[in-house]
Design a protein around this motif. Sequence first.
Motif, short mmCIF file in Angstrom:
data_model
loop_
_atom_site.label_atom_id
_atom_site.label_comp_id
_atom_site.label_asym_id
_atom_site.label_seq_id
_atom_site.Cartn_x
_atom_site.Cartn_y
_atom_site.Cartn_z
N MET A 1 0.83 -1.21 0.00
CA MET A 1 0.00 0.00 0.00
C MET A 1 0.87 1.26 0.00
SD MET A 1 -3.18 0.79 -0.08
CE MET A 1 -4.23 2.20 0.15
N LYS A 2 1.91 1.24 0.83
CA LYS A 2 2.82 2.37 0.91
C LYS A 2 3.54 2.58 -0.42
CE LYS A 2 6.67 4.20 3.62
NZ LYS A 2 7.62 3.92 4.74
N ARG A 3 3.93 1.48 -1.04
CA ARG A 3 4.62 1.57 -2.34
C ARG A 3 3.70 2.14 -3.41
NH1 ARG A 3 7.47 -3.59 -5.40
NH2 ARG A 3 8.35 -2.41 -7.16
N LEU A 4 2.44 1.74 -3.38
CA LEU A 4 1.47 2.25 -4.35
C LEU A 4 1.24 3.75 -4.15
CD1 LEU A 4 -0.60 1.71 -6.61
CD2 LEU A 4 -2.27 1.15 -4.82
N ALA A 5 1.13 4.18 -2.89
CA ALA A 5 0.93 5.60 -2.59
C ALA A 5 2.14 6.42 -3.05
CB ALA A 5 0.69 5.79 -1.11
N LEU A 6 3.35 5.87 -2.85
CA LEU A 6 4.56 6.57 -3.26
C LEU A 6 4.61 6.69 -4.79
CD1 LEU A 6 7.20 7.83 -2.23
CD2 LEU A 6 8.27 5.57 -2.50
N ARG A 7 4.24 5.63 -5.46
CA ARG A 7 4.23 5.65 -6.92
C ARG A 7 3.20 6.65 -7.45
NH1 ARG A 7 3.27 0.35 -10.84
NH2 ARG A 7 3.56 1.45 -12.82
N LEU A 8 2.03 6.69 -6.82
CA LEU A 8 1.00 7.64 -7.21
C LEU A 8 1.46 9.07 -6.99
CD1 LEU A 8 -1.92 8.00 -8.21
CD2 LEU A 8 -2.67 7.91 -5.83
N PHE A 9 2.20 9.29 -5.91
CA PHE A 9 2.72 10.63 -5.63
C PHE A 9 3.67 11.09 -6.74
CE2 PHE A 9 6.34 13.05 -3.96
CZ PHE A 9 5.69 14.22 -3.57
N PHE A 10 4.56 10.20 -7.17
CA PHE A 10 5.51 10.56 -8.21
C PHE A 10 4.81 10.79 -9.56
CE2 PHE A 10 8.77 8.51 -5.41
CZ PHE A 10 9.56 9.64 -5.26
N VAL A 11 3.73 10.07 -9.80
CA VAL A 11 2.99 10.24 -11.05
C VAL A 11 2.29 11.59 -11.07
CG1 VAL A 11 1.00 9.40 -12.36
CG2 VAL A 11 2.68 7.78 -11.49
N VAL A 12 1.74 12.00 -9.93
CA VAL A 12 0.94 13.23 -9.86
C VAL A 12 1.80 14.46 -9.57
CG1 VAL A 12 -0.93 14.36 -8.60
CG2 VAL A 12 -1.09 11.93 -9.14
N ALA A 13 2.94 14.28 -8.89
CA ALA A 13 3.72 15.42 -8.40
C ALA A 13 4.21 16.32 -9.53
CB ALA A 13 4.89 14.92 -7.56
N LEU A 14 4.82 15.73 -10.55
CA LEU A 14 5.38 16.55 -11.63
C LEU A 14 4.31 17.32 -12.39
CD1 LEU A 14 7.81 17.52 -13.20
CD2 LEU A 14 7.67 15.45 -14.62
N PRO A 15 3.18 16.69 -12.81
CA PRO A 15 2.13 17.49 -13.46
C PRO A 15 1.63 18.64 -12.61
CG PRO A 15 1.73 15.16 -13.82
CD PRO A 15 2.86 15.25 -12.84
N LEU A 16 1.43 18.38 -11.31
CA LEU A 16 0.97 19.45 -10.42
C LEU A 16 2.00 20.57 -10.32
CD1 LEU A 16 -0.73 17.48 -7.50
CD2 LEU A 16 -1.83 18.75 -9.34
N LEU A 17 3.27 20.19 -10.28
CA LEU A 17 4.35 21.19 -10.21
C LEU A 17 4.38 22.04 -11.47
CD1 LEU A 17 6.78 22.26 -8.60
CD2 LEU A 17 8.18 20.54 -9.77
N LEU A 18 4.21 21.41 -12.64
CA LEU A 18 4.22 22.15 -13.90
C LEU A 18 3.01 23.08 -14.01
CD1 LEU A 18 5.36 19.32 -16.35
CD2 LEU A 18 6.71 21.25 -15.52
N VAL A 19 1.84 22.59 -13.58
CA VAL A 19 0.64 23.43 -13.61
C VAL A 19 0.81 24.63 -12.68
CG1 VAL A 19 -1.80 23.51 -13.00
CG2 VAL A 19 -0.92 21.57 -14.29
N ALA A 20 1.37 24.39 -11.50
CA ALA A 20 1.59 25.49 -10.55
C ALA A 20 2.57 26.51 -11.13
CB ALA A 20 2.11 24.95 -9.22
N ALA A 21 3.64 26.02 -11.78
CA ALA A 21 4.61 26.93 -12.39
C ALA A 21 3.96 27.74 -13.50
CB ALA A 21 5.79 26.12 -12.94
N TRP A 22 3.13 27.09 -14.33
CA TRP A 22 2.43 27.79 -15.40
C TRP A 22 1.47 28.84 -14.81
CZ3 TRP A 22 -1.02 24.89 -19.54
CH2 TRP A 22 -1.44 25.82 -20.52
N TRP A 23 0.77 28.46 -13.76
CA TRP A 23 -0.21 29.37 -13.13
C TRP A 23 0.48 30.66 -12.65
CZ3 TRP A 23 -5.53 28.86 -12.05
CH2 TRP A 23 -6.06 29.84 -11.20
N PHE A 24 1.57 30.51 -11.92
CA PHE A 24 2.23 31.70 -11.35
C PHE A 24 3.01 32.47 -12.41
CE2 PHE A 24 1.73 29.04 -7.49
CZ PHE A 24 1.01 29.95 -6.73
#
Length: 258
Positions: A1-24
């Motif tokens: 479960m922990k491994r799945l959550a970590l993998r999901l974090f890495f999948v979502v983290a970069l898109p969210l970071l790019l969207v935040a950078a674009w927004w600001f």
Amino acid sequence: MKRLALRLFFVVALPLLLVAAWWFASAGSTDVYWPPLRTILTTFPDVWTGERLRDDVLPSLLRLLAGYTSAAVVGVALGTVIGSYRRVRAVCEPVLEFLRAVPPPVLVPVIMLFAGIGDTMKIAVIASGCVWPILLNTVEGVRAVDSVMSETARSYGITGAARLRHVVLRSASPQIFAGLRQALSIGIILMVISEMSASSNGLGFTIVQFQRTFAIPDMWTGILVLGLLGFLLSVVFQLVERRVLGWYHGLRASSRRS
């Protein structure tokens, strides 16, 4: 479960970071060609209504599916034949190298002369670009079939269609899927290019119309739709690949553990 959550974090983290950078980065923009992201997101639901999804996105997906499927059938069939017979490969290789060096967008005017400007032209353009990675990867996959496995199958009387299905195609399937993955991204690009050249609907046509009428936020929403479409198709492809190549991924996982 922990491994799945970590993998999901890495999948979502970069898109969210790019969207935040674009927004600001675009928050204070007054450039008509570079509107703030909040403006684009506000415009999105007004542009991509159910009617537009039906009239533009659905036709594009159907053309992509038709061209991609045609390329997959032709590429795997020809690749299996060429990869299985050395003399056929020696004869075809120079022609294949010549044809694959021709950029598919260059063929759009030529295909238009023979197929017109309807859906047939767009499907042919998509298929003409998608077929090469599938074909060449299939050739290499078939060539790499283990000779010991082939001889064992022959000694047990596994020949003809059974050998093709259970030995050749199964052994070459990881390479074939690598070609299918490459072809998917090429197909999306050619779908847009063919619709930009001559069309009355589709994503490519709609984005160009927005650009020509200086509806810049609307144009950016079309680009976002293309990105989301590519992401969703990639996810679907990975699910299918995991299903079909479950034996292969399981074998690799077990070899890493050992």
